[in-house]
Design an enzyme around this catalytic site. Structure first.
Site, mmCIF file in Angstrom:
data_model
loop_
_atom_site.group_PDB
_atom_site.id
_atom_site.type_symbol
_atom_site.label_atom_id
_atom_site.label_comp_id
_atom_site.label_asym_id
_atom_site.label_seq_id
_atom_site.Cartn_x
_atom_site.Cartn_y
_atom_site.Cartn_z
ATOM 1 N N LYS A 101 0.818 -1.213 0.000
ATOM 2 C CA LYS A 101 0.000 0.000 0.000
ATOM 3 C C LYS A 101 0.853 1.266 0.000
ATOM 4 O O LYS A 101 0.389 2.328 -0.394
ATOM 5 C CB LYS A 101 -0.970 -0.026 1.172
ATOM 6 C CG LYS A 101 -2.009 -1.149 0.993
ATOM 7 C CD LYS A 101 -3.103 -1.126 2.024
ATOM 8 C CE LYS A 101 -4.235 -2.093 1.672
ATOM 9 N NZ LYS A 101 -3.855 -3.513 1.824
HETATM 10 C C1 LIG Z 1 -4.494 -4.584 1.207
HETATM 11 C C2 LIG Z 1 -3.771 -5.884 1.130
HETATM 12 C C3 LIG Z 1 -4.151 -6.900 0.228
HETATM 13 C C4 LIG Z 1 -5.376 -6.785 -0.668
HETATM 14 O O1 LIG Z 1 -5.221 -5.844 -1.699
HETATM 15 P P1 LIG Z 1 -6.494 -5.319 -2.510
HETATM 16 O O2 LIG Z 1 -6.010 -4.233 -3.392
HETATM 17 O O3 LIG Z 1 -7.468 -4.833 -1.473
HETATM 18 O O4 LIG Z 1 -7.046 -6.482 -3.293
HETATM 19 C C5 LIG Z 1 -3.380 -8.043 0.177
HETATM 20 N N1 LIG Z 1 -2.306 -8.203 0.980
HETATM 21 C C6 LIG Z 1 -1.924 -7.264 1.866
HETATM 22 C C7 LIG Z 1 -0.756 -7.518 2.717
HETATM 23 C C8 LIG Z 1 -2.630 -6.066 1.966
HETATM 24 O O5 LIG Z 1 -2.247 -5.127 2.854
#
Ligand SMILES: *Cc1c(COP(=O)(O)O)cnc(C)c1O
Length: 466
Positions: A112
């Site tokens: 993220k």
């Molecule tokens: C947010 C997240 C996901 C999921 O990603 P999306 O874009 O919501 O599909 C998967 N793994 C981790 C570690 C995350 O923080």
């Protein structure tokens, strides 16, 4: 570039307004009116570029007249220089033609950061130009909150209030949020669960009168278009590193809200040869059930070892449904209204069209642990539980051994030490150097009752110019 709503009724907006808006007024999500397209020769000419140079080429068409090119380049240089690895998104080989792209070298150790480090800078730039201020209000069960706080900590025109469920996030995740110092950073621990937090955020967006008209709320969850945009880049980056665009690639993506994998779908539509996208879910498998049987039906939420993928309904899936329905907003609106009442399907030819590109798999906690252990035994490489789900799904769904299969490594294993321990691997994943003192840093957060009036009063009192 203009942006339109997936439900067809809200006004089209430019980049700046889309950045500052959450949901469209008709309840839909914003998508670009048309996508830029790059031919193979152009993509080929990007070989050897730094991550931030590549990011400029991929993203600038989405931004264009909102930000001068030089300013945007500078912003990208700053954004990606905070990552701990020089390659920003390094590739690690697991087996013949099988790779993990490590997207967890940023400040909070999850993918993220790629989008939220940029989003903070974009917001501050646009708000400075407009002489405006916003309050970011978000709910988190873990990764989003810390990435958003890190992304906005130096923003002058943004106050950020993150709600987390009191005593219900892991200690690493809590400390990653509460040890960030800054006048504009406010952590609220709500005596309730994640759904309580999310409900308060939703209601506050619906009625912002508690702010007295002096500022407005902005969203940082993945319904924000800028987050998707930033995630398109690393698909190009991986492909170029492994012989693309002259050969096609397959990607496996640990999926919760469908933001990350939707970015891969866009990369393909923009001209990058991608022959397969694997939707990897945990037991919260609504997307797997849809892709394998054309039935879209909500089940109860289950708690798993991969909490960032514990999601009942994936909001960004709406963006794919919009394309699958020939960009007919009314059809999407009707479908999703029906989906709220019970199971729905889409026309068979539309579903088959999606299946040309997408495969899916659901991986339970036991298979997640087995995968962490197997990969450690084979490679002496530790996976976090989310990435492990991606690797397992990649192996189960592989169509063509000659096509490189790249799993998106979404988090660092040190963020989820309990899952690693449960898998039976006896080493403890160490925190990277820039975080080694996390457990000594001072924490700052306020515990509030599960009551929206109290939370709103706290925000109204504590934002910068209150
Ligand atoms: C947010 C997240 C996901 C999921 O990603 P999306 O874009 O919501 O599909 C998967 N793994 C981790 C570690 C995350 O923080």
């Amino acid at each position: 570039m203009r942006y339109i709503s997936t439900r067809g009724e809200a006004p089209a907006l430019g980049f700046e307004d889309v950045l500052l808006t959450g949901l469209a007024t008709d309840g839909g999500l914003y998508v670009p009116e048309s996508l830029p397209h790059f031919d193979l020769e152009e993509i080929r000419s990007w070989r050897g570029l730094s991550y931030s140079e590549l990011a400029f080429n991929v993203m600038y068409p989405f931004v264009d007249d909102a930000i001068p090119a030089d300013d945007f380049r500078k912003m990208l240089d700053e954004t990606y220089s905070v990552f701990a690895h020089k390659a920003v998104a390094p590739l690690v080989q697991l087996d013949t033609n099988e790779w993990v792209m490590e997207l967890f070298r940023g400040p909070t150790l999850a993918f993220k950061d790629f989008a939220l480090q940029l989003l903070g800078r974009l917001l501050d730039y646009v708000l400075e130009k407009r002489k405006q201020h916003v309050v970011i209000m978000g709910a988190t069960s873990g990764d989003t909150g810390s990435a958003a706080i890190e992304g906005c900590r130096r923003c002058e025109h943004v106050d950020i209030f993150i709600l987390h469920p009191y005593q219900r996030v892991s200690e690493v995740q809590r400390r990653q949020m509460t040890t960030v110092q800054g006048e504009n950073i406010h952590n609220i621990a709500v005596r309730g669960n994640f759904d309580d937090c999310q409900r308060m955020v939703k209601e506050s967006f619906g009625n912002q009168s508690f702010l007295g008209g002096k500022t407005q709320l902005a969203a940082v969850n993945s319904i924000n278009w800028a987050r998707i945009m930033a995630q398109i880049v690393y698909y190009f980056h991986a492909s170029l590193a492994l012989g693309g665009p002259d050969r096609s690639m397959a990607f496996s993506v640990p999926t919760g809200n469908f933001g990350d994998i939707f970015a891969g779908y866009l990369a393909k539509k923009m001209g990058l040869p991608i022959s397969q996208l694997v939707i990897a879910t945990n037991r919260n498998d609504i997307l797997h059930r849809f892709m394998s049987g054309n039935k879209y039906e909500q089940h109860q939420l289950e708690h798993t070892l991969s909490p960032s993928m514990d999601i009942m309904v994936s909001s960004n899936f709406e963006r794919l449904l919009f394309d699958l329905h020939g960009r007919d907003g009314l059809a999407v609106k009707t479908l999703l209204e029906n989906a709220a009442k019970g199971p729905v399907s889409i026309e068979d030819y539309r579903w088959k069209h999606a299946r040309k590109l997408f495969d899916s798999d659901a991986v339970d906690d036991k298979a997640t642990c087995d995968t962490i252990r197997e990969i450690y035994e084979q490679n002496e490489y530790l996976l976090d539980p989310h990435t492990a789900i991606g690797v397992r799904a990649a192996r189960n769904c592989r169509r063509d051994q000659a096509v490189p299969m790249i799993t998106l490594g979404t988090a660092h294993p040190a963020k989820f030490p309990d899952a690693v321990a449960e898998s039976g691997v006896s080493v403890e994943p160490p925190l990277p150097a820039h975080m080694a003192d996390l457990f000594e840093r001072e924490e700052r957060y306020t515990v509030l009752d599960n009551n929206i009036d109290g939370v709103q009063a706290f925000i109204a009192k504590h934002w910068k110019n209150a």
